[in-house]
Design a protein around this motif. Structure first.
Motif, PDB file in Angstrom:
ATOM      1  N   GLU A 227       0.635  -1.483   0.239  1.00  0.00           N
ATOM      2  CA  GLU A 227       0.040   0.224   0.165  1.00  0.00           C
ATOM      3  C   GLU A 227       0.801   1.008  -0.075  1.00  0.00           C
ATOM      4  OE1 GLU A 227      -2.635  -0.517   3.627  1.00  0.00           O
ATOM      5  OE2 GLU A 227      -3.648  -2.358   2.477  1.00  0.00           O
ATOM      6  N   MET A 228       2.305   1.023   0.681  1.00  0.00           N
ATOM      7  CA  MET A 228       2.766   2.248   0.957  1.00  0.00           C
ATOM      8  C   MET A 228       3.318   2.359  -0.408  1.00  0.00           C
ATOM      9  SD  MET A 228       4.862   2.571   4.503  1.00  0.00           S
ATOM     10  CE  MET A 228       5.501   0.712   4.801  1.00  0.00           C
TER      11      MET A 228
ATOM     12  N   GLN B  81       1.893   2.070  -3.282  1.00  0.00           N
ATOM     13  CA  GLN B  81       1.795   3.569  -4.161  1.00  0.00           C
ATOM     14  C   GLN B  81       1.334   4.488  -4.079  1.00  0.00           C
ATOM     15  OE1 GLN B  81       0.148   0.905  -6.546  1.00  0.00           O
ATOM     16  NE2 GLN B  81       1.855  -0.730  -5.267  1.00  0.00           N
ATOM     17  N   THR B  82       2.288   5.334  -2.714  1.00  0.00           N
ATOM     18  CA  THR B  82       1.857   6.451  -2.488  1.00  0.00           C
ATOM     19  C   THR B  82       3.364   7.215  -3.047  1.00  0.00           C
ATOM     20  OG1 THR B  82       2.714   6.295  -0.901  1.00  0.00           O
ATOM     21  CG2 THR B  82       0.766   6.154  -0.834  1.00  0.00           C
ATOM     22  N   GLU B  83       3.314   8.624  -3.311  1.00  0.00           N
ATOM     23  CA  GLU B  83       4.060   9.201  -3.925  1.00  0.00           C
ATOM     24  C   GLU B  83       5.536  10.115  -2.628  1.00  0.00           C
ATOM     25  OE1 GLU B  83       4.398  14.174  -6.014  1.00  0.00           O
ATOM     26  OE2 GLU B  83       2.560  13.136  -5.657  1.00  0.00           O
ATOM     27  N   TYR B  84       4.736  10.354  -1.473  1.00  0.00           N
ATOM     28  CA  TYR B  84       5.715  10.313  -0.357  1.00  0.00           C
ATOM     29  C   TYR B  84       6.978   9.593  -0.175  1.00  0.00           C
ATOM     30  CZ  TYR B  84       2.724   7.353   2.811  1.00  0.00           C
ATOM     31  OH  TYR B  84       2.659   6.456   3.504  1.00  0.00           O
TER      32      TYR B  84
ATOM     33  N   SER C 225       3.266  -0.735   9.149  1.00  0.00           N
ATOM     34  CA  SER C 225       3.819  -0.022   8.800  1.00  0.00           C
ATOM     35  C   SER C 225       5.534  -0.125   9.035  1.00  0.00           C
ATOM     36  CB  SER C 225       3.355   1.284   7.969  1.00  0.00           C
ATOM     37  OG  SER C 225       2.388   1.320   8.075  1.00  0.00           O
TER      38      SER C 225
END
Length: 278
Positions: A75-76, A78-81, A247
């Motif tokens: 899931e992480m 998939q994120t920009e940060y 996470s």
């Protein structure tokens, strides 16, 4: 007087003495074994990790299940940060490694080559190594601020000593008799260095470089723990404060993968450069 047929005797010896057989390569030295065996160990470790949490042997609040960890990592990703933090940490690692390993090679070469330099500088190098580098992180933060510079310096300091000690050890491993032989045949100092000293010392020095690259990643993360606004170390700290343990574990697993990839790349570079060892 009897004449001995030496040619016939030589042929007879060749017949009587069998030619050496080529040694068979062990399966453990093959590429499939180097891939398969670590994969089995990894799958077993992940399976035991998952089973221990699902069976209640480990508290999931402190150690999340492997499935939850990998889901959080996916899931992480998939994120920009997440990728911005990864890129920042990689920059700090690679820059710190470049600075620390370069200084280590220079100091190590001078220390291993010139006795006066070794006598004057080596005690300070050892004293610096025995200083807890983690304790220097707040000092670097005060000197260089919360930006990238303090993390680069921290990474460089941590990876400096392995390169120095391995370079000195590599230079000390050169055979004195080989040096004398080179001088006997009139070899110049550059010829001796490039044809004897460098080929002998390079494999040992490269072992320190491989260790230094992974330590540079550690130094960058430590610097981010102490004070930073971005980076993978910051993500680990924030996730732990927010009790998002899965996470936090996911970022740690990703850092382990980065370290493994960096080590593999530097080992591949070693095989390309130091061809005489392999």
């Amino acid at each position: 007087m009897t004449t001995i047929d030496t040619s016939a005797q030589t042929r007879a010896d060749e017949v009587l003495v069998p030619a050496p057989r080529p040694q068979k390569r062990s399966f453990l030295d093959s590429t499939p074994a180097k891939v398969l065996l670590p994969a089995i160990v990894l799958a077993t470790a992940i399976g035991l990790w998952e089973i221990s949490v699902q069976a209640g042997l480990v508290n999931p609040i402190t150690v999340p299940a492997a499935s939850d960890t990998f889901i959080a990592l996916f899931e992480m990703m998939q994120t920009e940060y997440f990728w911005a933090a990864t890129w920042l940490t990689l920059q700090e690692t690679l820059l710190g490694f470049a600075v620390g390993s370069s200084l280590g090679l220079v100091i190590g070469a001078l220390t291993g080559t010139f006795k006066v330099f070794r006598t004057a500088i080596w005690p300070f190098v050892v004293a610096f190594q025995n200083t807890p580098r983690v304790a220097l992180a707040p000092v670097f933060l005060t000197w260089f601020g919360f930006g990238m510079t303090s993390k680069v310096v921290m990474a460089a300091v941590i990876c400096f000593f392995p390169v120095v000690i391995n370079t000195v050890a590599g230079l000390a491993s050169v055979d004195d008799n080989a040096r004398v032989l080179f001088r006997t045949y009139g070899a110049s100092t550059p010829q001796t260095f490039f044809k004897l000293t460098l080929p002998t010392a390079a494999p040992i020095s490269f072992a320190g470089i491989k260790t230094a690259l992974t330590l540079a990643l550690l130094g960058a993360i430590v610097g981010e723990f102490v004070g930073a606004a971005e980076g993978l170390g910051v993500l680990v700290k924030e996730f732990n404060f927010q009790l998002e343990v899965a996470s936090g574990f996911a970022v740690v697993v990703f850092l382990a993968v980065i370290g493994l990839v960096l080590y593999g790349l530097i080992e591949l570079l070693e095989r390309r450069l130091i061809t005489w060892q392999h």
